[in-house]
Structures are given as structure tokens and as C-alpha cells.
Design an enzyme around this catalytic site. Structure first.
Site, mmCIF file in Angstrom:
data_model
loop_
_atom_site.group_PDB
_atom_site.id
_atom_site.type_symbol
_atom_site.label_atom_id
_atom_site.label_comp_id
_atom_site.label_asym_id
_atom_site.label_seq_id
_atom_site.Cartn_x
_atom_site.Cartn_y
_atom_site.Cartn_z
ATOM 1 N N HIS A 1 -9.453 1.581 5.096
ATOM 2 C CA HIS A 1 -8.171 1.738 5.793
ATOM 3 C C HIS A 1 -8.369 2.715 6.955
ATOM 4 C CE1 HIS A 1 -4.046 2.784 6.680
ATOM 5 N NE2 HIS A 1 -3.690 1.694 6.028
ATOM 6 N N GLY B 1 2.776 2.371 10.668
ATOM 7 C CA GLY B 1 3.773 3.418 10.471
ATOM 8 C C GLY B 1 4.550 3.791 11.717
ATOM 9 N N GLY C 1 2.859 -1.145 4.245
ATOM 10 C CA GLY C 1 2.949 0.254 3.849
ATOM 11 C C GLY C 1 4.385 0.638 3.548
ATOM 12 N N GLY C 2 5.052 1.219 4.533
ATOM 13 C CA GLY C 2 6.386 1.787 4.350
ATOM 14 C C GLY C 2 7.375 0.861 3.655
ATOM 15 N N SER D 1 3.467 -2.016 10.243
ATOM 16 C CA SER D 1 4.921 -2.079 10.413
ATOM 17 C C SER D 1 5.516 -3.440 10.041
ATOM 18 C CB SER D 1 5.318 -1.690 11.842
ATOM 19 O OG SER D 1 4.977 -0.338 12.104
ATOM 20 N N GLU E 1 -5.363 -4.492 10.872
ATOM 21 C CA GLU E 1 -4.261 -3.551 11.049
ATOM 22 C C GLU E 1 -4.495 -2.729 12.314
ATOM 23 O OE1 GLU E 1 -2.318 -2.498 6.998
ATOM 24 O OE2 GLU E 1 -4.085 -1.255 7.244
ATOM 25 N N ASN F 1 0.872 -1.180 0.000
ATOM 26 C CA ASN F 1 0.000 0.000 0.000
ATOM 27 C C ASN F 1 0.907 1.228 0.000
ATOM 28 O OD1 ASN F 1 -1.781 2.071 0.560
ATOM 29 N ND2 ASN F 1 -2.261 1.383 2.639
ATOM 30 N N TRP F 2 0.986 1.881 -1.146
ATOM 31 C CA TRP F 2 1.914 3.022 -1.269
ATOM 32 C C TRP F 2 1.364 4.300 -0.656
ATOM 33 C CZ3 TRP F 2 4.614 2.855 -6.793
ATOM 34 C CH2 TRP F 2 5.498 1.763 -6.806
ATOM 35 N N LYS F 3 0.077 4.274 -0.276
ATOM 36 C CA LYS F 3 -0.551 5.468 0.325
ATOM 37 C C LYS F 3 -0.308 6.688 -0.577
ATOM 38 C CE LYS F 3 -0.087 3.287 4.787
ATOM 39 N NZ LYS F 3 0.064 3.416 6.225
ATOM 40 N N GLU G 1 -6.679 5.046 8.013
ATOM 41 C CA GLU G 1 -6.387 6.447 7.691
ATOM 42 C C GLU G 1 -7.594 7.101 7.029
ATOM 43 O OE1 GLU G 1 -2.707 5.689 5.633
ATOM 44 O OE2 GLU G 1 -1.775 5.179 7.554
HETATM 45 P P1 PGA Z 1 2.952 0.356 7.538
HETATM 46 O O1 PGA Z 1 1.494 0.599 6.930
HETATM 47 O O2 PGA Z 1 3.453 -0.950 7.011
HETATM 48 O O3 PGA Z 1 3.767 1.537 7.057
HETATM 49 O O4 PGA Z 1 2.798 0.336 9.030
HETATM 50 C C1 PGA Z 1 0.593 -0.477 6.774
HETATM 51 C C2 PGA Z 1 -0.727 0.009 6.272
HETATM 52 O O5 PGA Z 1 -1.211 1.064 6.712
HETATM 53 O O6 PGA Z 1 -1.340 -0.637 5.389
#
Ligand code: PGA
Length: 248
Positions: free
Chosen positions: A95, A171, A231-232, A210, A165, A8-10, A97
Site C-alpha cells: 500500500h 483519502g 478505505g474511508g 476515494s 491506487e 481497508n480499515w487502515k 502508505e
Molecule cells: P480511500 O482509501 O478510499 O479512503 O481513499 C483507499 C485505500 O487507501 O485503500
């Protein structure tokens, strides 16, 4: 069952990031032979170009959100049909966010998941508790309420994926312990079997928060963990492929 690894590149990625995707795509065929499906969900601006760049490699693409309607006066929004048209096979919905930044309720998330199915996409429905909810002992109740409120009504209409999640793990570098993951994934699994019968057991439940090459192997060994939403560590081919290497 196939292990599902989704990046997930956000809100990250410009034209230059297509190179990262090409490098990931170069490993997708081999990954698939080893039982891992690879997907990248880039920002909407890159979806069509990235999908074209990796077409035929086995790397799938997905959107990060969709509107519940097919089309209409919704400035700035993107429909599931548009994602499909741009080459996507998946769409992330709910998600944390988006639940936090855009006030998305589970009812909205459910409508988006149903829109994904309508368009022929596989929705990846995200759920997860906040730190305060976990500390108050409410994590399981919160997550199961989100699952119940966010999943489409009928399973017959199509397949979907769940992603657990914990908000406090996204993150932050903090990861849920394998014990906590096992308890939560077990609870979600039992809920899905209760709702859909044996077919509910076939719904992949990803862990996210993470995930990286240091913790992925242990997380993926945990009961009822069908893959990871990353994500990251998915922003570079190096980070994402290192995870692939430790899980298969
Ligand atoms: P993260 O993000 O791996 O950077 O913690 C995961 C996500 O929000 O899908």
C-alpha cells in the site's frame, strides 16, 4: 468474473467496530450470489476476533501488511502465516502508505507478496503514482515499474490481485477519471498478459482512491476494473453496503 470489493480499515477500529463487520457479513451471501465477493481488512489487533465474528457468512478477512519471513526476531511485525492463523484469506501488500511511511521498495513488496502465497493467502498488491509523477507524464511508467517489481515470479504458485491506487486520490475525495482509469488498467492488463499469457488476463485489477457509492458504479463499468479497494467508505457497514448496492 467475480467483482472483488475489499475494505481497508487502515489504523481504525476497536472492538465496537465488530458490529459494522457483522452487518456487512449479513449481506455477504447475497452479494456472492450477485457476483460480488466481500472482504474486510481490519487492523491486526482485530483480525482474529473479526474473522471469528463473521466465520461462515461468506465475508472474507485480510491483513493490511505482512513480514516476508515466517517467524523470528522482528519486533512488532506480523507474518503471513500469523494472518492465516488468525483467519485471513487475503493480505494487502505495498500500500502506498507503507511504501511512503516505511520506505517499502517494490523488492520488499514482492517478498511480502511471495510470503502471502507461501502462507496460502491471496496477496492484494498495491501500486500507484504520486501527483508529481502524474503531472510529469510519468504515471504509466511508474505504475508499470511497480507492477513489474512487486509481483511474484511464478503465477503457477498462486493467484494474486492487483490494486491501482493513485496516491493523490487516496483519502482526498479526488477520484481518477474513468478515462485515466481505463488507460492505466488497460496498460496493467496488457503487461500481465505479456508476462503470464492468457492466464494474466484473469488477475483482478482493483481501483482504489476515494471510492464511494457516488462514483463506484461508473468506475466498476470501466474496462479491466475488477473491483475496488475502499478505505474511508468501508469503515461503516452503511458506507460499504451502499457501494455494494450500486455495483451489483
Ligand atoms: P480511500 O482509501 O478510499 O479512503 O481513499 C483507499 C485505500 O487507501 O485503500
Amino acid at each position: 468474473m467475480t467483482i472483488v470489493l475489499v475494505g481497508n480499515w487502515k489504523m481504525n477500529g476497536l472492538e465496537a467496530s465488530l458490529d459494522e463487520a457483522r452487518q456487512i457479513a449479513a449481506e455477504a451471501g447475497d452479494a456472492s450470489r450477485r457476483g460480488v465477493s466481500l472482504t474486510i481488512c481490519p487492523p491486526a489487533t482485530l483480525l482474529a476476533r473479526l474473522s471469528e465474528a463473521v466465520a461462515g457468512t461468506g465475508l472474507s478477512t485480510g491483513g493490511q501488511d505482512c513480514h516476508a519471513r515466517v517467524s523470528g526476531p522482528h519486533t512488532g511485525d506480523v507474518s503471513a502465516e500469523m494472518l492465516k492463523d488468525a483467519g485471513a484469506a487475503y493480505v494487502i501488500v505495498g500500500h502506498s502508505e507503507r511504501r511512503a511511511d516505511h520506505g517499502e521498495t517494490s523488492a520488499i513488496v514482492k517478498a511480502k507478496a511471495e510470503a502471502g502465497l507461501r502462507a496460502g493467502l491471496t496477496p492484494i498488491i498495491c501500486v500507484g503514482e504520486t501527483r508529481a509523477e502524474r503531472e510529469a507524464g510519468k504515471a504509466e511508467a511508474v505504475v508499470l515499474a511497480q507492477v513489474e517489481g512487486s509481483i511474484p515470479d511464478g503465477f503457477a504458485s498462486g493467484q494474486f490481485i492487483l490494486a491501482y491506487e493513485p496516491v493523490w486520490a487516496i483519502g482526498t475525495g479526488l477520484v481518477a477519471s474513468p478515462q485515466d482509469v481505463a488507460i492505466m488498467h488497460g496498460a496493467i492488463h496488457n503487461f500481465l498478459v505479456g508476462r503470464f499469457g492468457p492466464i494474466g488476463a484473469t488477475i483482478p485489477i482493483l481501483y482504489g482512491g476515494s471510492v464511494n457509492a457516488q462514483n463506484a458504479a461508473e468506475l466498476l463499468k470501466t474496462a479491466h476494473v475488477g473491483g475496488a479497494l475502499v478505505g474511508g467508505a468501508s469503515l461503516t457497514a452503511d458506507g460499504f453496503l451502499k457501494i455494494l448496492k450500486v455495483i451489483a
